[in-house]
Design a protein around this motif. Structure first.
Motif, mmCIF file in Angstrom:
data_model
loop_
_atom_site.group_PDB
_atom_site.id
_atom_site.type_symbol
_atom_site.label_atom_id
_atom_site.label_comp_id
_atom_site.label_asym_id
_atom_site.label_seq_id
_atom_site.Cartn_x
_atom_site.Cartn_y
_atom_site.Cartn_z
ATOM 1 N N PRO A 1 0.808 -1.228 0.000
ATOM 2 C CA PRO A 1 0.000 0.000 0.000
ATOM 3 C C PRO A 1 0.840 1.277 0.000
ATOM 4 N N GLY A 2 1.583 1.452 1.031
ATOM 5 C CA GLY A 2 2.284 2.727 1.140
ATOM 6 C C GLY A 2 3.709 2.663 0.650
ATOM 7 N N ASP A 3 4.143 1.456 0.335
ATOM 8 C CA ASP A 3 5.547 1.319 -0.020
ATOM 9 C C ASP A 3 5.791 1.610 -1.494
ATOM 10 N N ALA A 4 6.988 2.091 -1.773
ATOM 11 C CA ALA A 4 7.362 2.354 -3.150
ATOM 12 C C ALA A 4 7.778 1.058 -3.821
ATOM 13 N N ALA A 5 7.284 0.839 -5.036
ATOM 14 C CA ALA A 5 7.648 -0.362 -5.764
ATOM 15 C C ALA A 5 8.936 -0.154 -6.533
ATOM 16 N N ALA A 6 9.205 1.070 -6.850
ATOM 17 C CA ALA A 6 10.415 1.362 -7.613
ATOM 18 C C ALA A 6 10.782 2.819 -7.430
ATOM 19 N N GLU A 7 12.030 3.069 -7.679
ATOM 20 C CA GLU A 7 12.495 4.441 -7.618
ATOM 21 C C GLU A 7 13.026 4.795 -9.009
ATOM 22 N N VAL A 8 12.504 5.851 -9.559
ATOM 23 C CA VAL A 8 12.905 6.269 -10.899
ATOM 24 C C VAL A 8 13.765 7.518 -10.773
ATOM 25 N N ALA A 9 14.872 7.534 -11.491
ATOM 26 C CA ALA A 9 15.768 8.681 -11.455
ATOM 27 C C ALA A 9 15.468 9.619 -12.617
ATOM 28 N N ALA A 10 15.556 10.890 -12.351
ATOM 29 C CA ALA A 10 15.352 11.887 -13.399
ATOM 30 C C ALA A 10 16.434 12.948 -13.279
ATOM 31 N N LEU A 11 17.033 13.279 -14.405
ATOM 32 C CA LEU A 11 18.049 14.329 -14.432
ATOM 33 C C LEU A 11 17.344 15.654 -14.691
ATOM 34 N N ILE A 12 17.537 16.575 -13.789
ATOM 35 C CA ILE A 12 16.827 17.852 -13.881
ATOM 36 C C ILE A 12 17.811 18.981 -13.623
ATOM 37 N N THR A 13 17.659 20.042 -14.355
ATOM 38 C CA THR A 13 18.514 21.196 -14.084
ATOM 39 C C THR A 13 18.089 21.844 -12.774
ATOM 40 N N ALA A 14 19.055 22.433 -12.118
ATOM 41 C CA ALA A 14 18.762 23.091 -10.843
ATOM 42 C C ALA A 14 17.701 24.163 -11.028
ATOM 43 N N GLU A 15 17.740 24.803 -12.164
ATOM 44 C CA GLU A 15 16.764 25.843 -12.446
ATOM 45 C C GLU A 15 15.347 25.275 -12.488
ATOM 46 N N SER A 16 15.212 24.103 -13.115
ATOM 47 C CA SER A 16 13.889 23.487 -13.191
ATOM 48 C C SER A 16 13.416 23.051 -11.808
ATOM 49 N N ILE A 17 14.342 22.579 -10.997
ATOM 50 C CA ILE A 17 13.956 22.167 -9.642
ATOM 51 C C ILE A 17 13.397 23.356 -8.873
ATOM 52 N N GLU A 18 14.065 24.467 -9.046
ATOM 53 C CA GLU A 18 13.601 25.672 -8.356
ATOM 54 C C GLU A 18 12.259 26.131 -8.915
ATOM 55 N N ARG A 19 12.147 26.097 -10.223
ATOM 56 C CA ARG A 19 10.913 26.565 -10.863
ATOM 57 C C ARG A 19 9.729 25.710 -10.450
#
Lengths: 265, 265
Positions: B222-240
């Motif tokens: 139920p609450g557990d994650a089945a997988a962890e997906v990695a995503a490459l994101i620019t710092a600017e996008s993270i802030e935005r």
DNA sequence: CACCGTTGTATCTATGACGATACAACGGAG
DNA sequence: CTCCGTTGTATCGTCATAGATACAACGGTG
């Protein structure tokens, strides 16, 4: 061919060969076949005879690989059946790594790419902004871990403002959006965005390559396309978006999916 | 390590080495360095001495390469300066191809990837649908143009329904969307979409790797994650996007950016 | 115990790639 | 004409890799 800023979608990057490399020892397709045969036969002797190669060499090759990659094969002599060999977890792990590398290589040979010539206008960490015929584009540079026989490839990992570079955009990284239904740019992490028109569709069985003509940003060529960007799209998506030649579209791709290749000239 | 459906974001695929191959002749970094030195020195003799290698061997190596790849170097003997050599257009072309291949390889070594284990549920042309812990995912298969020394890598280019495969998703292909501001799925060509929560951010200078926990589709955990997906994101996008651990997000990637690797077991 | 097929290990040979060296051929500069 | 530095070409030795072969060591099975 080396003059214009535009090269357009290229059919294929050509066949290639890849190998893992660690500690100066290469793990190539031959080694992968050997490990797989050991896994199938249950013994190095059986694997060697299956592959038609020398058993003694196979054993010494495994020794050499293990010196660099750690224990790959668990060997046992004597006992039931005279002994035998089994792959270790890291043995299977390296096979997986090799297969994934191979898949990436096959993809680059299969998937079209768009190459734009440009000059670096700004560098900020791993990201760089490049001025091209279609405007400013940002992409990743560096990470040239290419220690093979030769020198550094195109100038090493260093990049400076003003350097001539090629911007490589894989067709599988380009997303096509309906021009009418423009997405809020603040809601996504895709950074590079251009407007263009569909100039052609190369149909595949279920996946097609859509060529999109993009106009120059400077008003040099009013109605002419400055570059053609290729996008890999599923047939289903083409139908859903109702794409046809001449349609205006908005394309978009992530800065992190864009690679910058130093380009001496 | 070979049991669970989830492997999570892997730091790197490891260093690798790539070479173009045509007609059984490899074009590797050593050859690229030779051609580049010829271009710089204006003669094979100068290039060989610059690289500290045998001139006769360099010439015969160029002969061998040209037999497979066509004329790469225009050689002229006698005349001003005693003669000289220049790269042809296809000589420069092959250098570009090699550099771009190298860039791709460096990218796969640098960029994290997410690997999911699953089984094929449907095949339609170049596309296949795979059932994984996080639901059905579609991706490209085939295109295994991997003729090196060994046998076929993981089972050739053929894939059948029911086959066990690994789904490989490069972190640079994953787009992160604001969960609140969901994009109209009909307006884009990105196909695979999942909901999840940010579980961690590995900061880089200007580019960060965001790990996103995705829940299983079947209600097993139920609450557990089945997988962890990695995503490459620019710092600017993270802030935005205002991303922080715990935030709900919607991730999305193209089917054509997903590679399927046959996975015997 | 002997038997068996495997893993270890050593040695010889064949092959291919490369460096080193030598010499001929070329064609413009002087 | 001679001089020069380059491209061609051939030969020899070196080195690394792989195959071929042989024999010892191991440890269950019978």
């Amino acid at each position: 061919m080396e003059d214009s800023a535009q090269r357009g979608p290229d059919a294929a990057a050509g066949r290639g060969r890849a190998a893992l490399i660690e500690d100066g020892v290469e793990f190539d397709g031959r080694d992968a076949a050997l490990l797989r045969a050991v896994d199938a036969a249950g013994s190095v002797a059986g694997a060697a005879s299956e592959l038609g190669r020398s058993r003694a060499r196979a054993l010494s090759r495994i020794d050499a690989l293990e010196e660099a990659y750690g224990t790959l094969v668990e060997r046992r002599r004597g006992g039931e059946g005279g002994g035998g060999s089994r792959l270790t977890a890291s043995g299977r792990g390296i096979l997986g790594r090799y297969d994934r590398l191979q898949a990436v290589l096959a993809a680059t040979a299969t998937v079209p790419e768009t190459v734009l010539d440009g000059a670096v206008t700004a560098i900020d960490g791993e990201l760089a902004v490049v001025d091209t015929a279609v405007g400013e584009v940002s992409g990743l540079h560096g990470g040239t871990g290419s220690d093979d026989g030769g020198d550094e490839s195109g100038g090493g990992s260093d990049l400076a403002v003003g350097d001539a570079v090629q911007v490589r955009i894989g067709a599988d990284a380009v997303t096509v959006n309906d021009a009418a239904n423009v997405v809020d740019p603040d809601a996504t992490s895709a950074r590079n965005r251009l407007a263009g028109r569909v100039s052609g569709i190369d149909p595949g069985e279920t996946v097609s390559t859509v060529r999109i003509a993009v106009e120059a940003t400077d008003g040099s060529a009013p109605g002419d396309a400055a570059a053609e960007v290729a996008a890999l799209i599923t047939a289903e998506s083409i139908e859903r978006l109702g794409l046809a030649p001449g349609d205006p579209v908005s394309i978009r791709w992530k800065a992190t999916a864009t690679r910058l290749v130093p380009h001496a000239e």
